[in-house]
Design a protein around this motif. Structure first.
Motif, PDB file in Angstrom:
ATOM      1  N   PRO A  27    -105.968  62.663 -58.504  1.00 22.93           N
ATOM      2  CA  PRO A  27    -107.399  62.662 -58.868  1.00 22.93           C
ATOM      3  C   PRO A  27    -107.983  61.242 -58.813  1.00 22.93           C
ATOM      4  CG  PRO A  27    -106.023  62.812 -60.837  1.00 22.93           C
ATOM      5  CD  PRO A  27    -105.081  62.874 -59.668  1.00 22.93           C
ATOM      6  N   GLY A  28    -109.243  61.168 -58.420  1.00 19.57           N
ATOM      7  CA  GLY A  28    -109.929  59.877 -58.390  1.00 19.57           C
ATOM      8  C   GLY A  28    -109.214  58.839 -57.555  1.00 19.57           C
ATOM      9  N   PRO A  29    -109.036  59.070 -56.249  1.00 20.60           N
ATOM     10  CA  PRO A  29    -108.294  58.117 -55.418  1.00 20.60           C
ATOM     11  C   PRO A  29    -108.991  56.758 -55.335  1.00 20.60           C
ATOM     12  CG  PRO A  29    -109.422  59.733 -54.049  1.00 20.60           C
ATOM     13  CD  PRO A  29    -109.560  60.203 -55.460  1.00 20.60           C
ATOM     14  N   THR A  30    -108.206  55.712 -55.366  1.00 16.46           N
ATOM     15  CA  THR A  30    -108.718  54.349 -55.235  1.00 16.46           C
ATOM     16  C   THR A  30    -108.858  54.000 -53.762  1.00 16.46           C
ATOM     17  OG1 THR A  30    -106.501  53.398 -55.196  1.00 16.46           O
ATOM     18  CG2 THR A  30    -107.506  53.742 -57.365  1.00 16.46           C
ATOM     19  N   PRO A  31    -109.573  52.920 -53.440  1.00 12.68           N
ATOM     20  CA  PRO A  31    -109.667  52.485 -52.035  1.00 12.68           C
ATOM     21  C   PRO A  31    -108.297  52.263 -51.410  1.00 12.68           C
ATOM     22  CG  PRO A  31    -111.312  51.358 -53.349  1.00 12.68           C
ATOM     23  CD  PRO A  31    -110.458  52.120 -54.314  1.00 12.68           C
ATOM     24  N   THR A  32    -107.352  51.742 -52.200  1.00 17.06           N
ATOM     25  CA  THR A  32    -105.995  51.529 -51.679  1.00 17.06           C
ATOM     26  C   THR A  32    -105.326  52.855 -51.318  1.00 17.06           C
ATOM     27  OG1 THR A  32    -105.771  49.577 -53.079  1.00 17.06           O
ATOM     28  CG2 THR A  32    -103.744  50.514 -52.179  1.00 17.06           C
TER      29      THR A  32
END
Length: 334
Positions: A27-32
């Motif tokens: 959930p809520g993936p980061t740019p990385t």
């Protein structure tokens, strides 16, 4: 589409796909994380291409037999807008290994014949893993003759390890029935499209394989005998099936070079068992394209081209090597 059954050379691909699925589920993936997902997708596509473009003959056989590979009934559902199945040979029974019916592909009406192996145990017992009896070939021929009366093109989807070799089949004229199909298909005055979608084994495949266009899917094979049968004859052991597969030269690339097939039909990235729908779209386009190219040919030209096509198979050139000293000696004494 993730295959339920994984071949040995597919395991690295599946492992990466599982890692990708884990990343995508966060959930809520980061740019990385998003960057990692993009890189992994590229890596998976690259790996699929490298693996499947370099399969040897035995690995091609394994893909052709893959449990998740689309079969005739799958293509009927995905390719046909309408399908009305016809049953029985008017003599003995209805062979479930061969499905026959009138079909509609866009605006094109055809007679479609497909060899089906079965998806589950019950289906496989009914279809005998795609091994048809004489009544199956009689059923197919009767319906082909009916199609010819209505001037409908014929489409044959070939997928069988071979005709059924049981005593009952032999008693009811297995070899004779296949031979009759070869003769009669060569003279039907309508376009015939034949495509090997999986296994094309021996006379069982050839009994539906006389056509104006013969194509083969990229990871299918078409052979006079199975690799196991060949290994059993030559080496007395199925352990040498991989060597037999290489020697038989039955992959699409070999068959195209020998002039036995007209086209190798490309499969989706990672083979047809990973994307049934994409393969069905390609198959439908191939069928319609070839029907369009053949439908306006005069009957006499259509039949002559079909006859010459199969007469050319097996042609070879004989090279005569002349021993130069011997030739000179003969010349000097004459």
């Amino acid at each position: 589409m993730k295959p339920q059954y994984v071949l040995p050379f597919e395991r690295p691909i599946v492992q990466l796909e599982e890692q990708l699925a884990t990343l995508e589920a966060q959930p809520g993936p980061t740019p990385t994380t998003l960057e990692s997902i993009r890189n992994m997708r590229v890596e998976i596509a690259k790996m699929k291409r490298e693996v499947f473009e370099n399969l040897d003959a035995w690995q091609t056989v394994q893909v052709a037999r893959h449990q998740d590979r689309p079969q005739a009934r799958d293509y009927i559902e995905l390719v046909c807008d309408e399908f009305i199945e016809l049953h029985g040979d008017r003599a003995f029974g209805d062979d479930r290994a061969i499905n026959v019916g009138f079909a509609k592909l866009d605006d094109c009406k055809v007679l479609l014949i497909g060899q089906h192996k079965g998806r589950n145990l019950q289906e496989r017992n009914e279809c005998l893993y795609g091994c048809a009896h004489p009544e199956g070939y009689r059923k197919a021929l009767q319906k082909m003759e009916l199609a010819a009366k209505f001037n409908l093109p014929i489409v044959c989807l070939i997928d069988t390890p071979g005709a059924y070799p049981g005593i009952g089949a032999e008693e009811r004229g297995q070899a004779y029935t296949i031979a009759v199909n070869l003769r009669e298909m060569s003279m039907l005055p309508v376009p015939i499209i034949c495509i090997v979608i999986g296994e094309g084994g021996s006379g069982g495949a050839l009994g539906l394989g006389i056509g104006d266009y013969v194509g083969i899917l990229q990871f299918a094979y078409y052979s006079v005998i199975s690799p196991e049968g060949c290994a059993g004859i030559l080496w007395k052991s199925v352990k040498f099936a991989d060597q037999a597969a290489k020697a038989l030269k039955f992959t699409g690339r070999d068959l195209l070079q020998f002039g036995i097939v007209d086209e190798v039909i490309q499969e989706p990235l990672g083979a047809a068992h990973r994307d049934h729908r994409a393969m069905a779209i390609t198959l439908k386009q191939t069928i319609l394209r070839n029907i369009k190219s053949l439908e306006n040919l005069p009957r006499e030209e259509l039949l002559e081209r079909r006859y010459q096509k199969f007469r050319r198979i097996g042609e070879f050139e004989e090279l005569i090597v002349v021993d130069e000293p011997a030739a000179n000696a003969v010349t000097s004494t004459t």
